[in-house]
Design a protein around this motif. Structure first.
Motif, PDB file in Angstrom:
ATOM      1  N   GLY A   1       0.819  -1.220   0.000  1.00 42.10           N
ATOM      2  CA  GLY A   1       0.000   0.000   0.000  1.00 42.10           C
ATOM      3  C   GLY A   1       0.846   1.260   0.000  1.00 42.10           C
ATOM      4  N   TRP A   2       1.940   1.266   0.779  1.00 43.82           N
ATOM      5  CA  TRP A   2       2.836   2.435   0.845  1.00 43.82           C
ATOM      6  C   TRP A   2       3.602   2.619  -0.450  1.00 43.82           C
ATOM      7  CZ3 TRP A   2       5.154   0.255   5.902  1.00 43.82           C
ATOM      8  CH2 TRP A   2       4.369   0.633   7.004  1.00 43.82           C
ATOM      9  N   THR A   3       4.088   1.507  -0.982  1.00 38.89           N
ATOM     10  CA  THR A   3       4.960   1.568  -2.151  1.00 38.89           C
ATOM     11  C   THR A   3       4.489   0.569  -3.205  1.00 38.89           C
ATOM     12  OG1 THR A   3       6.500   0.064  -1.056  1.00 38.89           O
ATOM     13  CG2 THR A   3       7.012   2.407  -0.923  1.00 38.89           C
ATOM     14  N   PRO A   4       3.444   0.917  -3.937  1.00 38.35           N
ATOM     15  CA  PRO A   4       2.945   0.010  -4.972  1.00 38.35           C
ATOM     16  C   PRO A   4       4.062  -0.344  -5.958  1.00 38.35           C
ATOM     17  CG  PRO A   4       1.464   1.878  -4.694  1.00 38.35           C
ATOM     18  CD  PRO A   4       2.687   2.166  -3.883  1.00 38.35           C
ATOM     19  N   GLY A   5       4.080  -1.604  -6.367  1.00 37.28           N
ATOM     20  CA  GLY A   5       5.100  -2.054  -7.294  1.00 37.28           C
ATOM     21  C   GLY A   5       6.314  -2.643  -6.606  1.00 37.28           C
ATOM     22  N   THR A   6       6.349  -2.609  -5.284  1.00 35.15           N
ATOM     23  CA  THR A   6       7.469  -3.203  -4.559  1.00 35.15           C
ATOM     24  C   THR A   6       7.448  -4.706  -4.743  1.00 35.15           C
ATOM     25  OG1 THR A   6       8.638  -3.151  -2.450  1.00 35.15           O
ATOM     26  CG2 THR A   6       6.272  -3.493  -2.328  1.00 35.15           C
ATOM     27  N   SER A   7       8.536  -5.349  -4.408  1.00 32.87           N
ATOM     28  CA  SER A   7       8.635  -6.802  -4.538  1.00 32.87           C
ATOM     29  C   SER A   7       8.582  -7.456  -3.156  1.00 32.87           C
ATOM     30  CB  SER A   7       9.948  -7.186  -5.223  1.00 32.87           C
ATOM     31  OG  SER A   7      11.042  -6.885  -4.373  1.00 32.87           O
TER      32      SER A   7
ATOM     33  N   ARG B   1      12.641 -10.589 -14.483  1.00 31.01           N
ATOM     34  CA  ARG B   1      12.886 -11.445 -13.322  1.00 31.01           C
ATOM     35  C   ARG B   1      12.294 -10.866 -12.043  1.00 31.01           C
ATOM     36  NH1 ARG B   1      19.045 -13.082 -13.239  1.00 31.01           N
ATOM     37  NH2 ARG B   1      19.090 -10.930 -12.556  1.00 31.01           N
ATOM     38  N   THR B   2      11.909  -9.605 -12.067  1.00 29.05           N
ATOM     39  CA  THR B   2      11.332  -8.960 -10.893  1.00 29.05           C
ATOM     40  C   THR B   2       9.817  -8.926 -11.016  1.00 29.05           C
ATOM     41  OG1 THR B   2      13.288  -7.578 -10.626  1.00 29.05           O
ATOM     42  CG2 THR B   2      11.288  -6.834  -9.532  1.00 29.05           C
ATOM     43  N   VAL B   3       9.153  -9.342  -9.962  1.00 31.17           N
ATOM     44  CA  VAL B   3       7.694  -9.312  -9.918  1.00 31.17           C
ATOM     45  C   VAL B   3       7.273  -8.185  -8.997  1.00 31.17           C
ATOM     46  CG1 VAL B   3       5.623 -10.587  -9.254  1.00 31.17           C
ATOM     47  CG2 VAL B   3       7.522 -11.780 -10.357  1.00 31.17           C
ATOM     48  N   GLN B   4       6.434  -7.310  -9.508  1.00 31.67           N
ATOM     49  CA  GLN B   4       5.923  -6.196  -8.718  1.00 31.67           C
ATOM     50  C   GLN B   4       4.583  -6.580  -8.104  1.00 31.67           C
ATOM     51  OE1 GLN B   4       5.936  -3.135 -11.841  1.00 31.67           O
ATOM     52  NE2 GLN B   4       7.569  -2.133 -10.690  1.00 31.67           N
ATOM     53  N   LEU B   5       4.329  -6.046  -6.928  1.00 24.22           N
ATOM     54  CA  LEU B   5       3.079  -6.322  -6.234  1.00 24.22           C
ATOM     55  C   LEU B   5       2.221  -5.066  -6.181  1.00 24.22           C
ATOM     56  CD1 LEU B   5       4.626  -8.310  -3.260  1.00 24.22           C
ATOM     57  CD2 LEU B   5       3.310  -9.264  -5.165  1.00 24.22           C
ATOM     58  N   THR B   6       0.935  -5.263  -6.366  1.00 24.21           N
ATOM     59  CA  THR B   6      -0.032  -4.175  -6.198  1.00 24.21           C
ATOM     60  C   THR B   6      -1.142  -4.677  -5.286  1.00 24.21           C
ATOM     61  OG1 THR B   6      -1.235  -4.830  -8.189  1.00 24.21           O
ATOM     62  CG2 THR B   6       0.450  -3.123  -8.449  1.00 24.21           C
TER      63      THR B   6
ATOM     64  N   LEU C   1      -3.643  -9.165  -2.977  1.00 25.29           N
ATOM     65  CA  LEU C   1      -2.513  -8.601  -3.711  1.00 25.29           C
ATOM     66  C   LEU C   1      -2.525  -9.202  -5.113  1.00 25.29           C
ATOM     67  CD1 LEU C   1       0.535  -8.780  -1.227  1.00 25.29           C
ATOM     68  CD2 LEU C   1      -0.902  -6.793  -1.761  1.00 25.29           C
ATOM     69  N   ALA C   2      -1.932  -8.474  -6.057  1.00 23.68           N
ATOM     70  CA  ALA C   2      -1.786  -8.967  -7.427  1.00 23.68           C
ATOM     71  C   ALA C   2      -0.332  -8.811  -7.835  1.00 23.68           C
ATOM     72  CB  ALA C   2      -2.698  -8.187  -8.376  1.00 23.68           C
ATOM     73  N   ARG C   3       0.122  -9.727  -8.671  1.00 25.49           N
ATOM     74  CA  ARG C   3       1.489  -9.680  -9.197  1.00 25.49           C
ATOM     75  C   ARG C   3       1.447  -9.167 -10.629  1.00 25.49           C
ATOM     76  NH1 ARG C   3       1.775 -15.027  -6.649  1.00 25.49           N
ATOM     77  NH2 ARG C   3       3.339 -14.957  -4.998  1.00 25.49           N
ATOM     78  N   ARG C   4       2.517  -8.447 -10.996  1.00 27.94           N
ATOM     79  CA  ARG C   4       2.688  -8.061 -12.402  1.00 27.94           C
ATOM     80  C   ARG C   4       4.179  -8.016 -12.701  1.00 27.94           C
ATOM     81  NH1 ARG C   4       1.100  -2.108 -11.016  1.00 27.94           N
ATOM     82  NH2 ARG C   4       3.154  -1.196 -10.927  1.00 27.94           N
ATOM     83  N   GLU C   5       4.497  -8.265 -13.928  1.00 34.34           N
ATOM     84  CA  GLU C   5       5.892  -8.265 -14.361  1.00 34.34           C
ATOM     85  C   GLU C   5       6.427  -6.835 -14.362  1.00 34.34           C
ATOM     86  OE1 GLU C   5       7.573  -9.145 -18.597  1.00 34.34           O
ATOM     87  OE2 GLU C   5       7.009 -11.051 -17.651  1.00 34.34           O
ATOM     88  N   HIS C   6       7.653  -6.680 -13.919  1.00 35.47           N
ATOM     89  CA  HIS C   6       8.312  -5.374 -13.949  1.00 35.47           C
ATOM     90  C   HIS C   6       8.514  -4.987 -15.411  1.00 35.47           C
ATOM     91  CE1 HIS C   6      11.470  -2.348 -13.487  1.00 35.47           C
ATOM     92  NE2 HIS C   6      11.086  -2.257 -12.217  1.00 35.47           N
ATOM     93  N   PRO C   7       8.259  -3.726 -15.770  1.00 36.87           N
ATOM     94  CA  PRO C   7       8.358  -3.338 -17.179  1.00 36.87           C
ATOM     95  C   PRO C   7       9.752  -3.474 -17.786  1.00 36.87           C
ATOM     96  CG  PRO C   7       7.845  -1.436 -15.786  1.00 36.87           C
ATOM     97  CD  PRO C   7       7.820  -2.647 -14.916  1.00 36.87           C
ATOM     98  N   SER C   8      10.812  -3.357 -16.979  1.00 39.81           N
ATOM     99  CA  SER C   8      12.156  -3.421 -17.557  1.00 39.81           C
ATOM    100  C   SER C   8      12.986  -4.609 -17.072  1.00 39.81           C
ATOM    101  CB  SER C   8      12.902  -2.114 -17.276  1.00 39.81           C
ATOM    102  OG  SER C   8      13.055  -1.940 -15.890  1.00 39.81           O
TER     103      SER C   8
END
Length: 161
Positions: A48-54, A92-97, A82-89
């Motif tokens: 919630g504080w930092t959307p897109g964190t891993s 190998r990193t999965v971002q969480l929202t 929570l939902a996972r999404r692939e990091h745009p660049s």
């Protein structure tokens, strides 16, 4: 040879450990009513504080093992919080929202944590509460700066853990 033993309450580390233990037990008990563990609560709050964190970043911030945080995140994803999404660049990193239902649950958990903090600190005057908060921030910044949110987010929601 006789030994002398120091009263453990004279050591800051002992006192800090005791407070952490009591607060952690109360937190776990209270979070059970929301079907959350402390690790899951931390994951929800950090996303919630930092959307897109891993999950790995949350593990660093909270001092939990990557495996423990991974299990917590998996459970939250499975529940649709929570939902996972692939990091745009970096694939190998999965971002969480956080999802809408996750944000609602995080709000309820934050209210619960704020109530626990208020109860625990009721013995202190407001100025003492502010002083202990400030001192703990300084100690934590020295011992584990990763545990603190980025400077631009500090204070925006200082009651959640």
């Amino acid at each position: 040879m006789s030994r002398t033993y120091a009263d453990p309450s004279t050591r800051v580390g002992y006192l800090a450990w005791q407070v952490v233990h009591v607060m952690g037990t109360r937190l776990e008990r209270a979070l059970r009513s929301l079907d959350l563990t402390a690790a899951q609560h931390n994951a929800l709050q950090h996303v919630g504080w930092t959307p897109g964190t891993s999950a790995a970043e949350i593990a660093r911030r909270t001092g939990l093992t990557p495996q423990s945080m991974g299990a917590a995140v998996n459970a939250l994803v499975d529940r649709g919080l929570l939902a996972r999404r692939e990091h745009p660049s970096n694939r190998r990193t999965v971002q969480l929202t956080i999802t809408d239902s996750g944000a609602k649950l995080a709000d309820r958990a934050r209210e619960l944590v704020e109530r626990l903090d208020t109860e625990a600190l009721a013995v202190l005057a407001p100025a003492e509460q502010a002083a202990i908060h400030s001192l703990l921030l300084r100690v934590l910044a020295e011992l584990n700066p990763d545990a603190l949110p980025p400077l631009d987010l500090r204070g925006a929601d200082s009651g959640a853990a």
